[in-house]
Design a protein around this motif. Structure first.
Motif, short mmCIF file in Angstrom:
data_model
loop_
_atom_site.label_atom_id
_atom_site.label_comp_id
_atom_site.label_asym_id
_atom_site.label_seq_id
_atom_site.Cartn_x
_atom_site.Cartn_y
_atom_site.Cartn_z
N TYR A 1 -1.61 1.92 3.37
CA TYR A 1 -1.38 3.35 3.55
C TYR A 1 -1.76 4.16 2.33
N VAL A 2 -1.49 3.60 1.16
CA VAL A 2 -1.84 4.33 -0.07
C VAL A 2 -3.35 4.44 -0.19
N LEU B 1 1.16 -5.96 2.74
CA LEU B 1 0.03 -5.06 2.53
C LEU B 1 0.18 -3.69 3.16
N PHE B 2 1.16 -3.56 4.07
CA PHE B 2 1.33 -2.31 4.82
C PHE B 2 1.39 -1.07 3.91
N PRO B 3 2.25 -1.06 2.89
CA PRO B 3 2.27 0.13 2.01
C PRO B 3 0.98 0.30 1.23
N VAL B 4 0.40 -0.83 0.82
CA VAL B 4 -0.83 -0.76 0.04
C VAL B 4 -1.92 -0.11 0.88
#
Lengths: 313, 500
Positions: free
Chosen positions: A48-49, A43-46
Motif C-alpha cells: 500500500y505504501v 507485505l500488505f502494508p508495504v
C-alpha cells in the motif's frame, strides 16, 4: 550417521538441496499455503505504501492497491520542486530533506561512535585481567537495565543547563542528541562484543606483542579487523535503534529544521494525515531505504547473531 | 604519536571549556571539568597500571554523563515534589510570593501615567498623583520631579526635562516589559502601571514573618505555615502559589498506593502493560514458530524467497511501519476497513485500540521469532526426531515431547528479553494511538497507555500540569519490575559465564 550427512540436514546448503530430490507438491502444499498467507500479511502494508507513493490521488481516501494514475509528484513534493501543487497536499512547511539528513547524521554518527566506544571497552574486558573487572561488567549490565528514556526528564534538564554555557551541545542541536545516545553505547553492546573478542585466539595478540606491538596497535591492527562482522552487526543495530528513537529526540529537538524523521513524520501526519497520505508514503519509502539496504547486506550476520543471543526484539 | 595529538585535543578542549565556565561563573562545573581533564591526562600518560582504563575511559565518560547521572537524578527527583508549582527553591518561592501577591489597596492612590525614556534609554514612569504632585518612578524607587521641569496636559505629564515620551509605535513592543514593571515605594508596596496611562499603588497580600517562618495574610492575620511538603498552607487548607521543590520522602510512592486518583489509572495501566507485553510475545512466538516449522523442510521450493519476504517487516524501521499502520487503520478512510468493507473503529474504541496495538506489534515482532525459531529448529539434532519417530511417536507427540522443549531452551531467554523490551515499547503505543483513546475516568491515562507512555505523559503532557516527582517514582517502579525480570532471565541463561 556421519558428520557430513548431519551437516547437510541441519544446515541445508543450496548444493545439498540440489542433490536431494525435491519433496512433491502433495506433501508440501500446506507449507506453501501458510507461507503465502504469511507473505501477504507481511507485505500488505508495504504494497500500500508503494502504491500510495506513486499514486496521483494523494489522499488516504483515494488510496488503493493499484494506483489510479502513476506519478512522481509525491516525491517531487518532498524535495520542494513540485510544480502543480494546486489541490495537492505537500510537505510545504515540512522539511523532509532536513529530517532525512538529520536522521542520517544522528544515526550514522551514533552508530560509528557506539561501535568504537564499545569495542574499546570490550577489548579491555576481554584481554586484560584487572581488579573490578567482573564488577565493572555486572555494573554495566545493571545500569543498562534502566532504559535511557525513563530518565528523559533528567536528560532534558542536563542538556538545557549545558546549553546555557555551551550552545553547540544545548537543546535543539544534533551533537547534543548524539552524545546523549552515546550514554547508552556501552552495556549490551560491550557484552556482545566481549563475547566475540573472547573467541579470537589470544595467541594472535601475543605473537603481535612479541613482535613489539603496543596494546593499542594490537587493538587496531589485530582484533578490530578480525571482529569486523560483529562490529558491522552492532553498528547496524545501533543505527536502526537510533533511527527509531522518538522520545529523547522529541524532547531535545525543538524546530522543524532540526527534527529527525520519527519526530518530523509524526508531527506531519498528526496534523492532517488523510490529506498527506501520498507525500507521506513517498517519504516513508525513501526513509526505509538506508536501513533496508544495510539489513540486506548484513542479513547473514544478523541471522547468526539472533540465533546466538538476543540482539533486537 | 596519535595518542599525543588526541590528548592535546582533549586538553585544548578542556582549557577552552574551562575558560567558558569561568566566564559564566559555573564554579562547580569548572572544578569537575578540571579534575576530569587532569584524571584523563594522568591515565593516558601513566605507564602500566592504567592500561585497562585507557580503553574503558572513552565509553565511561558518556555512560556517566548521560546514563548514570540521569538515573541518579531520576532517583533523587522521585523523592521530591518536583512538579508544576513546585519548581523553585524555597527562598525563590518566598521572594516570588512577596513580589507577586500584590493587590490593590482599598484607599489606593492612583496616578496619571506617561511612559518615558531617560537619557540612558531606560523606561521610566512619569506620574501625577491626585493632588497634582509630579514624580518619576523607576525600578529603584519613586522621586519627586519639580513642577517647573515638566509640562502637564490633560492631568498627565506631557514633557519632562531630560526625558523623552514614548511614541505610539513604541508602545506596541513594550507590553512584557511594562507588565513586569514595578516602582517600590516602601513597606512592600509598589506602583504598577495599569495600561499605558494610569498607575496604582499595590500592597502585598501576604507578609513573610521570619520569626514564625510563615506568611501572614495582612488583611485578616491568617497564618500560612510551611506544611513540610513545599507549600505555605492556612489552617483552612488554602495554599499560596507558588510552592517550592523539596524532599517529600516516600510520598510519591505512597500516592501510587493510596491516592485513588492515581492508584486506579496506575493499576489499569500496569495490568494492560502486562497483558500487552505477554500477548505480543506469545502470539509472535506462536506465529513465528508456525512459519519456521512450515519452512523448515529441506528442499522446499521458494524457501529462500519466502524467508526473505517474511522478514521484511523486521527490516523496515519500526517507526515508519507504525505510522503507516496508523493510516491503514484509520476508521474513515483506512485501507483495512475499505478493503474488507467493514467499519471497525480500530483506533478510536478503547477495546479495538488495544486489539490494534497488539496486532501491529505482533506484525512487527513475528519475523524476529520466525528467524530465531528457524535457527533453533535447524540446530536440533535430527537423530532425536528420527529416533522418536522410529519409536512410534506421532507428529504432534514428537513436537510436544522433543522439538518444543529443545526449542524453548534456546528461545525462552529471548522471549523474556522480548517481554522486557515490549514492557517499555513506547513507540509501538505512542506512534500508533498516542496512548489513546481517552478513558472517561482518568485525565492522563488512555486505554492503550503502557507504564512508560503513562510516565511520559505525567512528566510532559500539558493540561493537568507536569509532575516530575510522580513520573520519576513510576520510572523507578518500572526499572525494578523490568530489572527483576531481566535478572531472572540472565540467571537462567548462561550469559553470565561470559564473565570467566
Amino acid at each position: 550417521m556421519s558428520v557430513v550427512e548431519r551437516q547437510e540436514l541441519s544446515l541445508p546448503s543450496v548444493a545439498a538441496q540440489r542433490r536431494k530430490k525435491r519433496p512433491g507438491l502433495a506433501d508440501t502444499w500446506w507449507r506453501h499455503v501458510v507461507a503465502l498467507i504469511g507473505v501477504v500479511i507481511a507485505l500488505f502494508p508495504v504494497a500500500y505504501v508503494v502504491s500510495a507513493a506513486f499514486n496521483g490521488d494523494n489522499s488516504l481516501r483515494g488510496s488503493s492497491l493499484i494506483p489510479s494514475k502513476l506519478t512522481l509528484d509525491n516525491f517531487r513534493s518532498l524535495f520542494g520542486s513540485q510544480r502543480h501543487t494546486t489541490g495537492h497536499a505537500t510537505f510545504q512547511n515540512a522539511h523532509y530533506l532536513s529530517w532525512f539528513g538529520n536522521s542520517m547524521i544522528v544515526a550514522g554518527g551514533t552508530a560509528l561512535l557506539t561501535v568504537l566506544l564499545s569495542a574499546l571497552a570490550a577489548y579491555a574486558f576481554s584481554r586484560f585481567r584487572f581488579r573490578g573487572r567482573r564488577l565493572g561488567m555486572l555494573t554495566l549490565l545493571l545500569i543498562q537495565m534502566f532504559p535511557q528514556l525513563l530518565a528523559v526528564v533528567a536528560i532534558y534538564l542536563i542538556v538545557l543547563n549545558t546549553g546555557d554555557v555551551f550552545h553547540f551541545i544545548g537543546l535543539n542541536t544534533l551533537p547534543a542528541l548524539i552524545i546523549v545516545y552515546l550514554g547508552g553505547a556501552m552495556g549490551v553492546n560491550t557484552w556482545l562484543m566481549k563475547g566475540f573478542f573472547d573467541t579470537i585466539p589470544s595467541e594472535l595478540d601475543e605473537s603481535a606483542r612479541v613482535d613489539g606491538a603496543t596494546p593499542a596497535q594490537v587493538f587496531w591492527g589485530v582484533v578490530l579487523p578480525l571482529a569486523a562482522p560483529v562490529l558491522a552487526v552492532i553498528g547496524l543495530i545501533s543505527f536502526i535503534s537510533t533511527l527509531n528513537e522518538f522520545v529523547i529526540a522529541s524532547v531535545i529537538l525543538e524546530t522543524q529544521q532540526k527534527f529527525t524523521l520519527p519526530v518530523g513524520l509524526w508531527q506531519f501526519i498528526d496534523q492532517k494525515y488523510s490529506e498527506h497520505w501520498g507525500p507521506f508514503a513517498a517519504g516513508v519509502l525513501i526513509a526505509a531505504v538506508p536501513a533496508a539496504l544495510l539489513f540486506a547486506f548484513l542479513q547473514r550476520y544478523i541471522v547468526q547473531g539472533l540465533t546466538q543471543g538476543a540482539v533486537k526484539g | 604519536m596519535i595518542k599525543i595529538v588526541l590528548l592535546s585535543l582533549v586538553n585544548a578542549f578542556g582549557i577552552w571549556a574551562a575558560v567558558v565556565l569561568v566566564d559564566h561563573h559555573k564554579w562547580r562545573a569548572f572544578a569537575v571539568l578540571v579534575a576530569a581533564t587532569a584524571a584523563i591526562d594522568a591515565i593516558y600518560l601513566a605507564k602500566r597500571w592504567t592500561l585497562p582504563l585507557k580503553f574503558l575511559i572513552p565509553g565511561t565518560v558518556f555512560l556517566l554523563a548521560f546514563q548514570v547521572i540521569p538515573v541518579a537524578y531520576t532517583i533523587n527527583v522521585a523523592f521530591t515534589n518536583y512538579s508544576t508549582g513546585h519548581i523553585l527553591s524555597r527562598a525563590e518561592a518566598i521572594s516570588n510570593i512577596e513580589q507577586n501577591s500584590l493587590t490593590e489597596t482599598n484607599n489606593g492612590a492612583s496616578y496619571s501615567l506617561t511612559l518615558m525614556r531617560d537619557a540612558k534609554h531606560q523606561l521610566v514612569l512619569a506620574l501625577v498623583d491626585n493632588s497634582g504632585h509630579t514624580f518619576i518612578g523607576t525600578p529603584q524607587g519613586l522621586r519627586p520631579i519639580p513642577r517647573d521641569k515638566v509640562t502637564i496636559k490633560d492631568g498627565a505629564i506631557a514633557t519632562a526635562q531630560g526625558y523623552t515620551p514614548l511614541q505610539g509605535s513604541e508602545l506596541g513592543s513594550i507590553d512584557t516589559e511594562l507588565s513586569a514593571y514595578k516602582v517600590p515605594v516602601g513597606g512592600g508596596k509598589a506602583i504598577e502601571p495599569q495600561g499605558f496611562d494610569s498607575a496604582v499603588v499595590l500592597e502585598p497580600l501576604y507578609r513573610f514573618d521570619a520569626s514564625q517562618n510563615a506568611f501572614v495574610r495582612i488583611k485578616d492575620g491568617v497564618v500560612f505555615r510551611d506544611n513540610g511538603r513545599g507549600s505555605f498552607v492556612a489552617p483552612t487548607g488554602a495554599e499560596i502559589e507558588p510552592g517550592w521543590k523539596t524532599y517529600v520522602g516516600m510520598r510519591n510512592f505512597g500516592r501510587i498506593i493510596h491516592s485513588p486518583l492515581i492508584r486506579s489509572p496506575f493499576l489499569k495501566v500496569f495490568v494492560w502493560t502486562m497483558v500487552f507485553a505477554t500477548s505480543v510475545v506469545f502470539l509472535s512466538f506462536a506465529l513465528g514458530l508456525l512459519l519456521a516449522i512450515t519452512l523448515n523442510k529441506p528442499g522446499l521450493s521458494f524457501q529462500r524467497t519466502y524467508r526473505a519476504l517474511l522478514i521484511i517487516p523486521y527490516a523496515v524501521p519500526a517507526f515508519l511501519a507504525l505510522l503507516v499502520w496508523q493510516g491503514l487503520l484509520n476508521d474513515d478512510f483506512g485501507v483495512v476497513n475499505r478493503a474488507f468493507h467493514i467499519s471497525i473503529p480500530w483506533l478510536f474504541d478503547p477495546n479495538w485500540a488495544r486489539v490494534s496495538v497488539i496486532l501491529v506489534s505482533v506484525w512487527l515482532t513475528v519475523p524476529y521469532f520466525f528467524l530465531i525459531s528457524l535457527g533453533a529448529l535447524q540446530s536440533i539434532p535430527s537423530e532425536l526426531i528420527e529416533a522418536a519417530e522410529v519409536d512410534g511417536g506421532g507428529a504432534w507427540q514428537v513436537f510436544r515431547k522433543i522439538t518444543l522443549p529443545l526449542l524453548l531452551v534456546a528461545v525462552a531467554p529471548l522471549m523474556i528479553a522480548s517481554f522486557a523490551f515490549n514492557f517499555n515499547n513506547f513507540n509501538n503505543i505512542y506512534l500508533l494511538t498516542g496512548g489513546g483513546p481517552a478513558l472517561n475516568n482518568s485525565p492522563v491515562a488512555g486505554a492503550t497507555d503502557i507504564l512508560i507512555s503513562y510516565t511520559y505523559k505525567i512528566a510532559f503532557a500539558a493540561g493537568k500540569g507536569q509532575d516530575y516527582g510522580l513520573a520519576s517514582a513510576i520510572a523507578i517502579f518500572i526499572f525494578i519490575t523490568v530489572g527483576t525480570i531481566s535478572a531472572i532471565s540472565f540467571s537462567r541463561t548462561r550469559a553470565l559465564e561470559n564473565l570467566a
